[in-house]
Design a protein around this motif. Structure first.
Motif, PDB file in Angstrom:
ATOM      1  N   PRO A 191       0.923  -1.164   0.036  1.00 35.71           N
ATOM      2  CA  PRO A 191      -0.088   0.081  -0.145  1.00 35.71           C
ATOM      3  C   PRO A 191       0.847   1.255  -0.043  1.00 35.71           C
ATOM      4  O   PRO A 191       2.154   1.386   0.541  1.00 35.71           O
ATOM      5  CB  PRO A 191      -0.746  -0.260   1.375  1.00 35.71           C
ATOM      6  N   PHE A 239       1.318   6.677   3.872  1.00 41.44           N
ATOM      7  CA  PHE A 239       0.645   8.075   4.419  1.00 41.44           C
ATOM      8  C   PHE A 239       1.821   9.107   4.566  1.00 41.44           C
ATOM      9  O   PHE A 239       2.755   8.991   5.183  1.00 41.44           O
ATOM     10  CB  PHE A 239      -0.200   7.938   5.412  1.00 41.44           C
ATOM     11  N   TYR A 279      -6.860  14.449  10.098  1.00 37.61           N
ATOM     12  CA  TYR A 279      -6.533  13.787   9.272  1.00 37.61           C
ATOM     13  C   TYR A 279      -4.890  13.580   9.073  1.00 37.61           C
ATOM     14  O   TYR A 279      -4.205  13.670   8.251  1.00 37.61           O
ATOM     15  CB  TYR A 279      -6.720  14.505   7.893  1.00 37.61           C
ATOM     16  N   PHE A 304      -2.723   7.886   9.506  1.00 38.14           N
ATOM     17  CA  PHE A 304      -3.398   6.634   8.941  1.00 38.14           C
ATOM     18  C   PHE A 304      -2.102   5.811   8.466  1.00 38.14           C
ATOM     19  O   PHE A 304      -1.159   6.150   8.370  1.00 38.14           O
ATOM     20  CB  PHE A 304      -4.182   7.244   7.635  1.00 38.14           C
ATOM     21  N   PRO A 305      -2.576   4.542   8.504  1.00 34.89           N
ATOM     22  CA  PRO A 305      -1.497   3.451   8.152  1.00 34.89           C
ATOM     23  C   PRO A 305      -1.112   3.662   6.707  1.00 34.89           C
ATOM     24  O   PRO A 305      -0.120   3.186   6.606  1.00 34.89           O
ATOM     25  CB  PRO A 305      -2.365   2.023   8.659  1.00 34.89           C
ATOM     26  N   ASP A 306      -1.923   3.786   5.795  1.00 29.58           N
ATOM     27  CA  ASP A 306      -1.479   4.212   4.426  1.00 29.58           C
ATOM     28  C   ASP A 306      -2.606   5.128   3.791  1.00 29.58           C
ATOM     29  O   ASP A 306      -3.500   5.483   4.316  1.00 29.58           O
ATOM     30  CB  ASP A 306      -1.590   2.742   3.651  1.00 29.58           C
ATOM     31  N   LYS A 357      -4.474   4.911   1.267  1.00 34.97           N
ATOM     32  CA  LYS A 357      -5.790   4.392   0.875  1.00 34.97           C
ATOM     33  C   LYS A 357      -6.887   4.684   2.042  1.00 34.97           C
ATOM     34  O   LYS A 357      -7.905   4.879   1.806  1.00 34.97           O
ATOM     35  CB  LYS A 357      -5.790   2.823   0.677  1.00 34.97           C
ATOM     36  N   THR A 358      -6.357   4.132   3.351  1.00 30.61           N
ATOM     37  CA  THR A 358      -7.019   4.386   4.316  1.00 30.61           C
ATOM     38  C   THR A 358      -7.488   5.862   4.561  1.00 30.61           C
ATOM     39  O   THR A 358      -8.603   6.087   4.875  1.00 30.61           O
ATOM     40  CB  THR A 358      -6.467   4.018   5.702  1.00 30.61           C
ATOM     41  N   PHE A 359      -6.539   6.776   4.419  1.00 28.47           N
ATOM     42  CA  PHE A 359      -6.862   8.105   4.755  1.00 28.47           C
ATOM     43  C   PHE A 359      -7.988   8.672   3.512  1.00 28.47           C
ATOM     44  O   PHE A 359      -8.960   9.334   3.904  1.00 28.47           O
ATOM     45  CB  PHE A 359      -5.609   9.186   4.389  1.00 28.47           C
ATOM     46  N   GLU A 372     -10.323   6.978   2.029  1.00 21.52           N
ATOM     47  CA  GLU A 372     -11.665   6.054   2.455  1.00 21.52           C
ATOM     48  C   GLU A 372     -12.041   6.969   3.682  1.00 21.52           C
ATOM     49  O   GLU A 372     -13.542   7.310   3.739  1.00 21.52           O
ATOM     50  CB  GLU A 372     -11.227   4.785   2.760  1.00 21.52           C
ATOM     51  N   ALA A 373     -11.268   7.463   4.575  1.00 17.74           N
ATOM     52  CA  ALA A 373     -11.771   8.221   5.763  1.00 17.74           C
ATOM     53  C   ALA A 373     -12.436   9.449   5.358  1.00 17.74           C
ATOM     54  O   ALA A 373     -13.506   9.850   5.796  1.00 17.74           O
ATOM     55  CB  ALA A 373     -10.714   8.490   6.802  1.00 17.74           C
TER      56      ALA A 373
END
Length: 365
Positions: free
Chosen positions: A33, A36, A78, A81-83, A85-87, A89-90
């Protein structure tokens, strides 16, 4: 101009921007992934807030989106985030919590799509995930039974290959007793295919649907050419309105044909434009399921200088001039509701064909 995602906002026109917000292709599970980066994320949120405030189809909703994003950014929501993509999506979830929109979504742009040989974002010019002109989005077509023509579209991207295939289909199936148009897996696009097909279906000049674009976006587009099928009409302040019209072809191929349109829950965006145009004019019988409900068109926009993130910004809506209502969030109901996998069989039955759908498809010429 065609409805490809990642089209530059300054070049946006209603016809060009019906694209379904599929975004960059999802990476496979064995790909690492994207990491971030808070500074990039902060830039992306700030840019997104401004773009939504300035250009979202409904100004008050755009302001609400922007206020939420700025509040969350200031509160540090914000920052970790772990990556990537997770950001993304949030942020998307936060936007949808304010007001749901079938197109509005933040995407992570794949590294290979971020910069060309000069270091310039490819997305601003050609679109990193736009289909090649050699791509044909007609996945199946031919005579499915005697006198019954069938064509299945996966998208309306207006590629050279698709347009050539559609012209050949029209020529080779002229005078069909029935025409079955299958959009059950259609993921969106623009008006090019519709504008080629509609004159073959209608035998009189007809107003189809209305398209409202936020005036700020239309002004930014300047002199960008519009399709001849779009005609500007009076509109409220802050809106540029076009009527999508069809002028019939002389001796159109399917003007005397019965038309059946197959729909599914995943039929979205430009597919729904087609469905509404044919349903409200009574030119086709819709068979299948209520469509997805992604009715606000727009463009994919970069959110940071390195083009790590992009968002589909809806800045227009298509609607029924009889009711003033679009299909955002509700979809378009079929005339004959059946499950998607039963829709073709029902269309064949109405066309006088007793053969099962699977057998007819496998034997199609």
């Amino acid at each position: 101009m065609r409805g490809l995602i990642f089209m530059a906002l300054a070049a946006a026109t209603p016809a060009a921007l019906l694209a379904q917000a599929t975004g960059p292709s999802t990476a496979s599970s064995d790909v690492m992934p994207e990491p971030f980066d808070q500074s990039v994320a902060d830039e992306a949120v700030s840019v997104l807030a401004t773009k939504l405030e300035d250009n979202f189809v409904f100004p008050e909703t755009g302001k609400a989106y922007a206020a939420m994003l700025r509040t969350n950014l200031a509160a540090g929501k914000y920052s970790d985030f772990p990556d990537a993509k997770t950001f993304a999506e949030a942020v998307t979830a936060d936007l949808q919590a304010i007001q749901k929109d079938g197109h509005l979504k933040v995407h992570v742009v794949p590294p290979e799509a971020r910069a060309g040989p000069e270091g310039e974002s490819q997305a601003a010019t050609s679109g990193p995930v736009g289909p090649q002109q050699s791509t044909n989005t007609i996945s199946k077509s031919g005579w499915i039974a005697e006198g019954v023509a069938y064509i299945r579209f996966e998208a309306f991207f207006g590629t050279e290959a698709t347009m050539a295939a559609l012209r050949s289909f029209i020529d080779e199936h002229r005078g069909a007793k029935s025409l079955i148009i299958d959009i059950r897996t259609h993921r969106g696009g623009g008006l090019d295919e519709m504008d080629l097909l509609f004159p073959q279906l209608f035998d009189a000049p007809t107003g189809l649907v209305m398209m409202d674009t936020r005036a700020s976006v239309a002004e930014a587009a300047g002199d960008a050419p519009l399709e001849a099928s779009l005609h500007r009409v009076d509109a409220p302040a802050g809106i540029v309105r076009h009527e999508h019209r069809v002028v019939p072809a002389e001796n159109g191929a399917f003007q005397q044909s019965a038309i059946y349109l197959l729909t599914a829950k995943r039929s979205a965006s430009a597919a729904e434009h087609l469905a509404l145009a044919l349903k409200r004019t009574g030119r086709a019988t819709l068979i299948g399921e209520t469509t997805r409900g992604a009715g606000n068109y727009g463009s994919m926009e970069p959110l940071d200088a390195g083009f790590n993130f992009a968002a589909f910004i809806p800045f227009g809506r298509t609607f029924d001039p009889d009711t003033g209502e679009g299909w955002e969030g509700v979809g378009i109901e079929p005339n004959i509701p059946v499950s998607a996998d039963q829709a073709l069989g029902e269309a064949l039955r109405l066309s006088g064909v007793g053969e099962p759908a699977e057998a007819a498809l496998s034997a199609m010429k």
